[in-house]
Design a protein around this motif. Structure first.
Motif, PDB file in Angstrom:
ATOM      1  N   GLU A 195     -47.768   2.380  -2.994  1.00  0.00           N
ATOM      2  CA  GLU A 195     -48.746   3.315  -3.540  1.00  0.00           C
ATOM      3  C   GLU A 195     -49.449   2.761  -4.764  1.00  0.00           C
ATOM      4  O   GLU A 195     -48.880   1.997  -5.542  1.00  0.00           O
ATOM      5  N   THR A 196     -50.685   3.190  -4.919  1.00  0.00           N
ATOM      6  CA  THR A 196     -51.559   2.649  -5.954  1.00  0.00           C
ATOM      7  C   THR A 196     -51.077   2.947  -7.372  1.00  0.00           C
ATOM      8  O   THR A 196     -51.176   2.094  -8.248  1.00  0.00           O
ATOM      9  N   HIS A 197     -50.526   4.146  -7.596  1.00  0.00           N
ATOM     10  CA  HIS A 197     -50.380   4.579  -8.990  1.00  0.00           C
ATOM     11  C   HIS A 197     -49.387   3.743  -9.793  1.00  0.00           C
ATOM     12  O   HIS A 197     -49.505   3.649 -11.004  1.00  0.00           O
ATOM     13  N   TYR A 198     -48.411   3.102  -9.121  1.00  0.00           N
ATOM     14  CA  TYR A 198     -47.520   2.220  -9.894  1.00  0.00           C
ATOM     15  C   TYR A 198     -47.587   0.757  -9.452  1.00  0.00           C
ATOM     16  O   TYR A 198     -46.747  -0.048  -9.840  1.00  0.00           O
ATOM     17  N   LYS A 199     -48.598   0.408  -8.658  1.00  0.00           N
ATOM     18  CA  LYS A 199     -48.676  -0.970  -8.147  1.00  0.00           C
ATOM     19  C   LYS A 199     -48.826  -2.002  -9.276  1.00  0.00           C
ATOM     20  O   LYS A 199     -48.174  -3.046  -9.277  1.00  0.00           O
ATOM     21  N   GLN A 200     -49.666  -1.680 -10.251  1.00  0.00           N
ATOM     22  CA  GLN A 200     -49.890  -2.626 -11.358  1.00  0.00           C
ATOM     23  C   GLN A 200     -48.559  -2.905 -12.077  1.00  0.00           C
ATOM     24  O   GLN A 200     -48.210  -4.061 -12.328  1.00  0.00           O
ATOM     25  N   LYS A 201     -47.832  -1.844 -12.366  1.00  0.00           N
ATOM     26  CA  LYS A 201     -46.553  -1.972 -13.080  1.00  0.00           C
ATOM     27  C   LYS A 201     -45.522  -2.728 -12.229  1.00  0.00           C
ATOM     28  O   LYS A 201     -44.811  -3.603 -12.732  1.00  0.00           O
ATOM     29  N   ILE A 202     -45.440  -2.378 -10.946  1.00  0.00           N
ATOM     30  CA  ILE A 202     -44.464  -3.018 -10.052  1.00  0.00           C
ATOM     31  C   ILE A 202     -44.737  -4.530  -9.966  1.00  0.00           C
ATOM     32  O   ILE A 202     -43.820  -5.352 -10.121  1.00  0.00           O
ATOM     33  N   ILE A 203     -45.997  -4.903  -9.745  1.00  0.00           N
ATOM     34  CA  ILE A 203     -46.312  -6.338  -9.618  1.00  0.00           C
ATOM     35  C   ILE A 203     -46.047  -7.044 -10.943  1.00  0.00           C
ATOM     36  O   ILE A 203     -45.547  -8.173 -10.974  1.00  0.00           O
ATOM     37  N   SER A 204     -46.334  -6.363 -12.040  1.00  0.00           N
ATOM     38  CA  SER A 204     -46.124  -6.969 -13.350  1.00  0.00           C
ATOM     39  C   SER A 204     -44.632  -7.221 -13.622  1.00  0.00           C
ATOM     40  O   SER A 204     -44.241  -8.317 -14.069  1.00  0.00           O
ATOM     41  N   VAL A 205     -43.782  -6.230 -13.350  1.00  0.00           N
ATOM     42  CA  VAL A 205     -42.334  -6.404 -13.554  1.00  0.00           C
ATOM     43  C   VAL A 205     -41.795  -7.472 -12.587  1.00  0.00           C
ATOM     44  O   VAL A 205     -40.988  -8.329 -12.961  1.00  0.00           O
ATOM     45  N   PHE A 206     -42.271  -7.422 -11.342  1.00  0.00           N
ATOM     46  CA  PHE A 206     -41.837  -8.412 -10.360  1.00  0.00           C
ATOM     47  C   PHE A 206     -42.223  -9.822 -10.806  1.00  0.00           C
ATOM     48  O   PHE A 206     -41.398 -10.752 -10.789  1.00  0.00           O
ATOM     49  N   ASN A 207     -43.487 -10.005 -11.208  1.00  0.00           N
ATOM     50  CA  ASN A 207     -43.953 -11.346 -11.590  1.00  0.00           C
ATOM     51  C   ASN A 207     -43.204 -11.893 -12.798  1.00  0.00           C
ATOM     52  O   ASN A 207     -42.915 -13.090 -12.854  1.00  0.00           O
ATOM     53  N   LYS A 208     -42.914 -11.022 -13.747  1.00  0.00           N
ATOM     54  CA  LYS A 208     -42.174 -11.483 -14.932  1.00  0.00           C
ATOM     55  C   LYS A 208     -40.842 -12.091 -14.483  1.00  0.00           C
ATOM     56  O   LYS A 208     -40.480 -13.198 -14.898  1.00  0.00           O
ATOM     57  N   ALA A 209     -40.129 -11.372 -13.618  1.00  0.00           N
ATOM     58  CA  ALA A 209     -38.843 -11.880 -13.137  1.00  0.00           C
ATOM     59  C   ALA A 209     -39.031 -13.154 -12.311  1.00  0.00           C
ATOM     60  O   ALA A 209     -38.278 -14.124 -12.460  1.00  0.00           O
ATOM     61  N   ALA A 210     -40.054 -13.177 -11.453  1.00  0.00           N
ATOM     62  CA  ALA A 210     -40.272 -14.332 -10.576  1.00  0.00           C
ATOM     63  C   ALA A 210     -40.566 -15.585 -11.403  1.00  0.00           C
ATOM     64  O   ALA A 210     -40.046 -16.679 -11.121  1.00  0.00           O
ATOM     65  N   ILE A 211     -41.387 -15.425 -12.439  1.00  0.00           N
ATOM     66  CA  ILE A 211     -41.707 -16.557 -13.316  1.00  0.00           C
ATOM     67  C   ILE A 211     -40.433 -17.020 -14.035  1.00  0.00           C
ATOM     68  O   ILE A 211     -40.160 -18.215 -14.144  1.00  0.00           O
ATOM     69  N   GLU A 212     -39.635 -16.061 -14.491  1.00  0.00           N
ATOM     70  CA  GLU A 212     -38.398 -16.425 -15.199  1.00  0.00           C
ATOM     71  C   GLU A 212     -37.411 -17.156 -14.277  1.00  0.00           C
ATOM     72  O   GLU A 212     -36.711 -18.080 -14.718  1.00  0.00           O
ATOM     73  N   VAL A 213     -37.364 -16.762 -13.004  1.00  0.00           N
ATOM     74  CA  VAL A 213     -36.490 -17.474 -12.062  1.00  0.00           C
ATOM     75  C   VAL A 213     -36.916 -18.947 -11.955  1.00  0.00           C
ATOM     76  O   VAL A 213     -36.074 -19.857 -11.981  1.00  0.00           O
ATOM     77  N   CYS A 214     -38.226 -19.182 -11.862  1.00  0.00           N
ATOM     78  CA  CYS A 214     -38.724 -20.578 -11.811  1.00  0.00           C
ATOM     79  C   CYS A 214     -38.392 -21.305 -13.110  1.00  0.00           C
ATOM     80  O   CYS A 214     -37.963 -22.469 -13.088  1.00  0.00           O
ATOM     81  N   GLU A 215     -38.580 -20.635 -14.234  1.00  0.00           N
ATOM     82  CA  GLU A 215     -38.275 -21.271 -15.529  1.00  0.00           C
ATOM     83  C   GLU A 215     -36.777 -21.592 -15.613  1.00  0.00           C
ATOM     84  O   GLU A 215     -36.390 -22.660 -16.110  1.00  0.00           O
ATOM     85  N   GLY A 216     -35.941 -20.684 -15.123  1.00  0.00           N
ATOM     86  CA  GLY A 216     -34.494 -20.930 -15.112  1.00  0.00           C
ATOM     87  C   GLY A 216     -34.141 -22.140 -14.256  1.00  0.00           C
ATOM     88  O   GLY A 216     -33.295 -22.953 -14.644  1.00  0.00           O
ATOM     89  N   GLN A 217     -34.793 -22.265 -13.107  1.00  0.00           N
ATOM     90  CA  GLN A 217     -34.531 -23.419 -12.234  1.00  0.00           C
ATOM     91  C   GLN A 217     -34.934 -24.723 -12.940  1.00  0.00           C
ATOM     92  O   GLN A 217     -34.234 -25.732 -12.862  1.00  0.00           O
ATOM     93  N   GLN A 218     -36.070 -24.700 -13.654  1.00  0.00           N
ATOM     94  CA  GLN A 218     -36.490 -25.903 -14.380  1.00  0.00           C
ATOM     95  C   GLN A 218     -35.490 -26.241 -15.487  1.00  0.00           C
ATOM     96  O   GLN A 218     -35.095 -27.404 -15.647  1.00  0.00           O
ATOM     97  N   LEU A 219     -35.052 -25.228 -16.240  1.00  0.00           N
ATOM     98  CA  LEU A 219     -34.071 -25.474 -17.314  1.00  0.00           C
ATOM     99  C   LEU A 219     -32.777 -26.025 -16.718  1.00  0.00           C
ATOM    100  O   LEU A 219     -32.173 -26.954 -17.274  1.00  0.00           O
ATOM    101  N   ASP A 220     -32.357 -25.483 -15.580  1.00  0.00           N
ATOM    102  CA  ASP A 220     -31.160 -25.975 -14.914  1.00  0.00           C
ATOM    103  C   ASP A 220     -31.313 -27.462 -14.586  1.00  0.00           C
ATOM    104  O   ASP A 220     -30.399 -28.271 -14.826  1.00  0.00           O
ATOM    105  N   MET A 221     -32.474 -27.833 -14.044  1.00  0.00           N
ATOM    106  CA  MET A 221     -32.706 -29.249 -13.714  1.00  0.00           C
ATOM    107  C   MET A 221     -32.774 -30.102 -14.985  1.00  0.00           C
ATOM    108  O   MET A 221     -32.294 -31.229 -15.010  1.00  0.00           O
ATOM    109  N   ASP A 222     -33.378 -29.543 -16.053  1.00  0.00           N
ATOM    110  CA  ASP A 222     -33.412 -30.271 -17.329  1.00  0.00           C
ATOM    111  C   ASP A 222     -31.990 -30.531 -17.833  1.00  0.00           C
ATOM    112  O   ASP A 222     -31.659 -31.635 -18.264  1.00  0.00           O
ATOM    113  N   PHE A 223     -31.138 -29.486 -17.767  1.00  0.00           N
ATOM    114  CA  PHE A 223     -29.766 -29.609 -18.260  1.00  0.00           C
ATOM    115  C   PHE A 223     -28.976 -30.623 -17.433  1.00  0.00           C
ATOM    116  O   PHE A 223     -28.128 -31.334 -17.965  1.00  0.00           O
ATOM    117  N   GLU A 224     -29.265 -30.645 -16.127  1.00  0.00           N
ATOM    118  CA  GLU A 224     -28.542 -31.567 -15.246  1.00  0.00           C
ATOM    119  C   GLU A 224     -28.667 -33.017 -15.721  1.00  0.00           C
ATOM    120  O   GLU A 224     -27.724 -33.790 -15.605  1.00  0.00           O
TER     121      GLU A 224
END
Lengths: 323, 323
Positions: free
Chosen positions: A122-151
């Motif tokens: 539904e439209t009324h919370y789509k902006q918020k849902i995508i925003s919360v989702f993207n924040k987590a998705a970006i952080e997962v990628c950042e975590g994977q990079q940090l993991d590889m850096d630490f390795e």
């Protein structure tokens, strides 16, 4: 209110309907392959539970849950390529079967399908849902990079707090966001969203500490993995990093020697060292500490406590295996 | 109404503001690397033009244009990994500089940022914009898979129509969707959206035919590439596939021998064969045919013809280089 088992069954039924077109077959077979070898659909079920904590289940929670599960599988697929892992859960990984190019591309197209799912709500919370989702998705990628850096770093150069931060990004923020996304669909306000997010984040870290603990000290028959698998490959874990912090200079020298030379009795000797610097006891307390933080956050969610039963059930399921 | 040059400058100013956070530096340096070596920002400028064809420029067209340009760069980054390409536009590719794992991950995080951009636009057309965007994005992935499938096939097994379909997906649908997305922002109705999409799709195919033609018959000094580069690596091009269809059995045998043995005079001899089966003349006509289809679609767009000037300009720029 539904139980963990009930919600898992409902979600699976929704999710396992045709995900992808038939052609090009190599692309979509590769994408379907990872969905067939991954696990227990914990994250989307948390999304359903986040919804039901505040209101009746809505169709949107199934769409967002599907997006989350597709995203999680996309990360597994690409991580396996990055880690050159031949096997996942006893099955050959996607790039082993279909080759790296098709595996990269299958992950890419899955990530686009994630947003096809998110675009259905539904439209009324789509902006918020995508925003919360993207924040987590970006952080997962950042975590994977940090993991590889630490390795690539010497273990004693990795600070414990930086490691907790990395694990939080790599493994916990998606659990936390799954709950928050469900809560948004259920109509929760900002305060309750943050409490439920914090519950998920801390459960995730407690789970990872337990996972590291069981790999070293668990009963291999019950745990289903080779004992000391992490020790054999010198994986940076909560235990190793804390041991390096707690041990004497002599113990540190022995630990480093064992990691460098990998003698036949490496696992036993590292475990003995872990025990002698009491990192096993520390791990149990550290898991308990994060677990308490999680339950405190769940307490803070302003709904009747009987609505929290399913979440307590899933937390206990995740945090009490093999004990 | 703005000129091509004007819109390019406006877009670049918008796009080149800080795209990514600073940390983890390896991840975001890898993502920034591809943005620094890619080209002329044609696609986002088409999006701005699609908007301006129907109404005054809106901020949303810059956001959607940024999403398109990020997506295009993400595909270049991952395609270079799949193709094991060491160089793009004279610079080392991302995986050459940062390694494959960080390059895969940088592409992944870029794709998430694509949707961060799309999530910023106004609510009333967000569902439609993401839907049109995703359709094109999925088709680009499908086109890349078909291209890789064809690469592993004998050239005479690849049907000409299948090849046109693949090229359409891989290179034209994003141009077409860029225009359509701009048109949606400009308030165009469904009919006009389809006309402008069709204009972009056919311009894209005409451009690809020209690209193949110039690689073989163009003036290498003006074209900026080695003459016959495609011939040297036996690349499946419009010219090769059509030549195999038009030539005599003897010519086909010679062509296959040249492809298998790669003698020193391979380029000259393949070009002579191309000329003797008149594939050069055919290519000029085929390009003209798609160009006419494109202009017919542009004619069908129901706006005053003076609004179409910038699109005519960009089409002529794309289709008349080196002639």
């Amino acid at each position: 209110m539904h139980s963990f088992k009930d919600l898992t069954a409902q979600f699976s039924q929704h999710f396992e309907k045709q995900q992808f077109p038939e052609q090009p077959s190599k692309l979509y077979n590769a994408a379907s392959h990872i969905l067939g070898i991954s696990g227990k659909r914990i994250r989307p079920v948390l999304c359903l539970m986040g919804n039901e904590l505040f209101d009746d289940l809505r169709t949107d929670a199934f769409e967002v849950g599907s997006a989350i599960e597709l995203f999680h599988n996309f990360t597994l697929l690409h991580d396996d390529i990055m880690d050159k892992a031949p096997i996942r859960r006893g099955k050959p990984t996607v790039h082993t079967v279909y080759g790296e190019p098709a595996a990269i591309l299958a992950g890419d197209v899955m990530l686009i399908y994630v947003y096809e799912r998110l675009n259905k709500i539904e439209t009324h919370y789509k902006q918020k849902i995508i925003s919360v989702f993207n924040k987590a998705a970006i952080e997962v990628c950042e975590g994977q990079q940090l993991d590889m850096d630490f390795e690539g770093m010497e273990p004693e150069k990795v600070q414990y707090d930086d490691y907790v931060h990395m694990i939080g990004l790599k493994t916990s923020v998606l659990l936390a966001a799954s709950l928050q996304l469900g809560a948004i669909i259920g109509g929760a306000g900002e305060g309750n969203q943050q409490h439920i997010y914090s519950f998920g984040k801390n459960i995730g870290i407690a789970f990872q500490i337990q996972d590291d603990y069981l790999d070293a000290f668990g009963d291999p028959e019950k745990f289903g993995k080779q004992q000391g698998g992490d020790i054999l490959v010198n994986k940076k874990t909560f235990l190793l990093l804390k041991a390096l912090e707690l041990c004497t200079p002599e113990q540190r020298a022995e630990l480093k020697m064992l990691m460098e030379t990998s003698p036949a009795d490496k696992v036993e000797r590292v475990l003995a060292l872990f025990r002698s610097c009491k990192v096993d006891e520390w791990a149990e307390k550290e898991k308990e500490r994060f677990q308490q933080l999680a339950f405190q956050s769940l307490d803070n969610v302003a709904v009747l406590s009987n609505r929290k039963a399913a979440l307590m059930e899933v937390a206990n399921y995740l945090l009490n295996r093999q004990q």
